[in-house]
Design a protein around this motif. Structure first.
Motif, PDB file in Angstrom:
ATOM      1  N   GLN A  74       0.842  -1.193   0.000  1.00 58.69           N
ATOM      2  CA  GLN A  74       0.000   0.000   0.000  1.00 58.69           C
ATOM      3  C   GLN A  74       0.880   1.247   0.000  1.00 58.69           C
ATOM      4  O   GLN A  74       1.875   1.317   0.721  1.00 58.69           O
ATOM      5  CB  GLN A  74      -0.913   0.000   1.227  1.00 58.69           C
ATOM      6  CG  GLN A  74      -1.902   1.152   1.249  1.00 58.69           C
ATOM      7  CD  GLN A  74      -3.001   0.935   2.268  1.00 58.69           C
ATOM      8  OE1 GLN A  74      -3.568  -0.148   2.348  1.00 58.69           O
ATOM      9  NE2 GLN A  74      -3.310   1.964   3.055  1.00 58.69           N
ATOM     10  N   PRO A  75       0.543   2.260  -0.825  1.00 57.61           N
ATOM     11  CA  PRO A  75       1.378   3.469  -0.903  1.00 57.61           C
ATOM     12  C   PRO A  75       1.624   4.096   0.467  1.00 57.61           C
ATOM     13  O   PRO A  75       0.704   4.183   1.292  1.00 57.61           O
ATOM     14  CB  PRO A  75       0.553   4.403  -1.800  1.00 57.61           C
ATOM     15  CG  PRO A  75      -0.285   3.486  -2.637  1.00 57.61           C
ATOM     16  CD  PRO A  75      -0.601   2.323  -1.745  1.00 57.61           C
ATOM     17  N   ALA A  81      -0.624   4.361   5.946  1.00 59.47           N
ATOM     18  CA  ALA A  81      -1.001   3.051   6.483  1.00 59.47           C
ATOM     19  C   ALA A  81      -0.309   1.927   5.728  1.00 59.47           C
ATOM     20  O   ALA A  81      -0.714   0.778   5.822  1.00 59.47           O
ATOM     21  CB  ALA A  81      -2.514   2.863   6.401  1.00 59.47           C
ATOM     22  N   GLY A  82       0.737   2.230   4.983  1.00 61.11           N
ATOM     23  CA  GLY A  82       1.438   1.209   4.217  1.00 61.11           C
ATOM     24  C   GLY A  82       2.899   1.567   4.060  1.00 61.11           C
ATOM     25  O   GLY A  82       3.337   2.675   4.435  1.00 61.11           O
ATOM     26  N   PHE A  83       3.669   0.619   3.493  1.00 59.63           N
ATOM     27  CA  PHE A  83       5.108   0.840   3.362  1.00 59.63           C
ATOM     28  C   PHE A  83       5.535   1.142   1.928  1.00 59.63           C
ATOM     29  O   PHE A  83       6.693   1.452   1.688  1.00 59.63           O
ATOM     30  CB  PHE A  83       5.864  -0.398   3.870  1.00 59.63           C
ATOM     31  CG  PHE A  83       5.582  -0.710   5.316  1.00 59.63           C
ATOM     32  CD1 PHE A  83       5.818   0.234   6.302  1.00 59.63           C
ATOM     33  CD2 PHE A  83       5.053  -1.939   5.687  1.00 59.63           C
ATOM     34  CE1 PHE A  83       5.559  -0.039   7.637  1.00 59.63           C
ATOM     35  CE2 PHE A  83       4.785  -2.229   7.019  1.00 59.63           C
ATOM     36  CZ  PHE A  83       5.037  -1.273   8.000  1.00 59.63           C
ATOM     37  N   ALA A 138       7.995  -6.851  -1.725  1.00 61.24           N
ATOM     38  CA  ALA A 138       6.999  -7.465  -0.848  1.00 61.24           C
ATOM     39  C   ALA A 138       7.169  -8.985  -0.825  1.00 61.24           C
ATOM     40  O   ALA A 138       7.017  -9.622   0.226  1.00 61.24           O
ATOM     41  CB  ALA A 138       5.592  -7.103  -1.320  1.00 61.24           C
ATOM     42  N   GLY A 139       7.506  -9.564  -1.978  1.00 58.72           N
ATOM     43  CA  GLY A 139       7.756 -11.002  -2.031  1.00 58.72           C
ATOM     44  C   GLY A 139       8.957 -11.400  -1.187  1.00 58.72           C
ATOM     45  O   GLY A 139       8.923 -12.413  -0.487  1.00 58.72           O
ATOM     46  N   LEU A 140      10.011 -10.606  -1.258  1.00 62.48           N
ATOM     47  CA  LEU A 140      11.190 -10.880  -0.435  1.00 62.48           C
ATOM     48  C   LEU A 140      10.869 -10.729   1.054  1.00 62.48           C
ATOM     49  O   LEU A 140      11.371 -11.487   1.885  1.00 62.48           O
ATOM     50  CB  LEU A 140      12.327  -9.933  -0.827  1.00 62.48           C
ATOM     51  CG  LEU A 140      12.949 -10.178  -2.219  1.00 62.48           C
ATOM     52  CD1 LEU A 140      13.895  -9.042  -2.589  1.00 62.48           C
ATOM     53  CD2 LEU A 140      13.687 -11.510  -2.233  1.00 62.48           C
ATOM     54  N   SER A 182       5.834   1.133  11.777  1.00 60.17           N
ATOM     55  CA  SER A 182       7.256   1.287  11.455  1.00 60.17           C
ATOM     56  C   SER A 182       7.767  -0.019  10.855  1.00 60.17           C
ATOM     57  O   SER A 182       7.608  -1.081  11.464  1.00 60.17           O
ATOM     58  CB  SER A 182       8.052   1.639  12.713  1.00 60.17           C
ATOM     59  OG  SER A 182       9.438   1.519  12.490  1.00 60.17           O
ATOM     60  N   LEU A 183       8.367   0.049   9.655  1.00 59.70           N
ATOM     61  CA  LEU A 183       8.838  -1.161   8.980  1.00 59.70           C
ATOM     62  C   LEU A 183       9.875  -1.915   9.803  1.00 59.70           C
ATOM     63  O   LEU A 183       9.778  -3.149   9.927  1.00 59.70           O
ATOM     64  CB  LEU A 183       9.400  -0.818   7.598  1.00 59.70           C
ATOM     65  CG  LEU A 183       9.822  -2.014   6.731  1.00 59.70           C
ATOM     66  CD1 LEU A 183       8.642  -2.955   6.495  1.00 59.70           C
ATOM     67  CD2 LEU A 183      10.399  -1.530   5.396  1.00 59.70           C
TER      68      LEU A 183
END
Length: 449
Positions: free
Chosen positions: A277-278, A283-285, A292-294, A343-344
């Protein structure tokens, strides 16, 4: 090794379809039925898991496992050669027979290993499935990007054929079993009933909860299921032995799996949406599909530790203890994401803990079934567990979608879930995990070895 390759083939089932889904929407822009590739797979998997497991009990696990993987490979060929959406959906429906690989593999393991080594082996099978799903997501994505969406299905064909060769070469034939006269026609009556209920659940977001068609399908499905269960209970040689559900341990394990499927199993859907998500939505990274797959692979790889560890705990202290540990971890992990998801760097370890708990609990529940079911009914009992998983996974997916849709905001011309939507989802999954933990606590205690 042969069983591990079979687990890889099993995990490729829905993973490849998810990978090519976006490309399929572009390849068939005039059709609004592309999403039925996923629906057809889940409807079929709920049926084939139970039927394949039971046929393995009756005719031999190795023989049915080979047949299942060959049908799945043929389905992938049909999908790869599809010239229209109807043919594509038919191919995906055929591939859903791969849902029977896990119960058949567990039956083979129990048939060929000493009882003390079975729980750890089940853990290895579970780990192989989760980790290979992450690898397949990446590999299939590369194939699709370099060639076409058809390449994803040809990749699945290769995986299935390699697994077929390995099982034929390295797995001993199953012992012959006494034949029994089974009423297959009435025994399969649960299939259309189950499909009607799952179809209604899948269509609930389109029709709305007040639609008469929704409750009509669910009602008819339940009535047919009740009639079918009565017949199977009274039959001398049932296709699906519903008498197994009289065992408290089996009933509670299936109930616990229902809450895991409706909650913690939604990990892939929720994390993939949040990752891509943008970032401008707050609300997204904003990660790319490859990134995202990694991320998903790095999260899933903890299963290499969690699943075998769960198997060792089950072997020493019984599966109930492993189930309690796994469910407790799920409760803590999903509750922590209510705060950590913003936070990622904090989200990644929290997500890994969710995956760890899921692998631990999932392995424990399969071992719970293995402990309780007679050896000659392993495939049927574990297949029934997969049916509960498929049904409640669909219910959970609709719940997650509804929660995210209830709190959404517009950004750059599109609608995306708001931060409060994700908070609601994390709270919902944490509550589902609490319910599963309470059920796991009521499992009967067995003497540890």
């Amino acid at each position: 090794m042969a069983i591990l390759l079979a687990a890889v083939a099993a995990s490729s089932g829905i993973t490849v379809i998810y990978t090519v889904l976006v490309t399929l929407y572009k390849a068939f822009p005039a059709s609004d039925s592309v999403s039925w590739t996923v629906t057809a797979y889940w409807l079929g998997s709920a049926v084939f898991a139970a039927v394949s497991g039971r046929l393995g009990d009756l005719l031999g696990y190795r023989r049915i496992l080979l047949l299942v993987m060959m049908i799945a490979s043929v389905g992938a060929v049909v999908a790869a050669c599809a010239t229209d959406v109807a043919m594509l959906i038919a191919g995906c429906a055929m591939q859903s027979v791969a849902a029977g690989i896990t119960p058949l593999s567990i039956g083979l393991v129990r048939e060929n290993l000493p009882p003390g080594r079975v729980p750890a082996a089940v853990g290895v099978i579970s780990a192989a499935g989760m980790v290979s799903a992450g690898l397949i997501y990446i590999c299939a994505g590369v194939v699709v990007d370099r060639y076409s969406w058809q390449g994803g299905f040809w990749f699945k064909v290769a995986l299935c054929l390699v697994a077929v060769g390995a099982v034929r070469l390295w797995t001993p034939p199953s012992p012959k079993r006494p034949s029994a006269r089974i009423d297959y026609l009435r025994g399969l009556a649960f299939a259309p009933a189950l499909c009607a209920i799952l179809f209604a659940v899948q269509q609930s977001r389109v029709w709305g909860l007040g639609d008469a068609r929704l409750w009509g399908l669910i009602g008819v499905g339940i009535v047919v299921l009740v009639m079918w269960a009565r017949h199977q209970h009274e039959a001398a040689h049932p296709l699906i032995n519903v008498r197994l559900l009289k065992a408290r341990q089996i009933v509670l394990a299936n109930a616990c799996m229902a809450f895991v499927a409706a909650g913690g199993m939604q990990l892939g859907q929720v994390f993939s949406l949040l990752a891509q998500q943008p970032a401008g939505t707050h609300a997204g990274f904003g990660l790319s599909a490859t990134a995202a797959g990694l991320l998903m692979f790095s999260v899933n790889i903890v299963a290499l530790v969690a699943s075998p560890w769960s198997g060792r705990v089950a072997a020493r202290y019984k599966a109930r203890s492993a189930a309690l540990i796994g469910m407790a971890i799920l409760v803590v992990a999903w509750a922590s994401l209510i705060v950590l998801h913003r936070s990622l760097p904090l989200f990644v370890p929290g997500a890994a803990l969710c995956s760890f708990g899921l692998a631990f609990a999932n392995t424990a529940l399969y071992n719970q079934i293995v402990e309780a079911a007679p050896a000659h009914q392993t495939g049927e009992a574990t297949g029934m567990l997969y049916v509960f998983f498929s049904c409640f996974f669909a219910v959970g997916a609709q719940a997650v979608f509804s929660l995210l849709r209830s709190a959404s905001a517009k950004y750059d011309g599109g609608w995306f879930a708001a931060d409060s939507g994700y908070v609601s989802v994390f709270a919902y999954i944490a509550c589902s995990s609490i319910a599963g933990l309470l059920i796991a606590y009521t499992l009967p205690k067995r003497r540890a070895q």
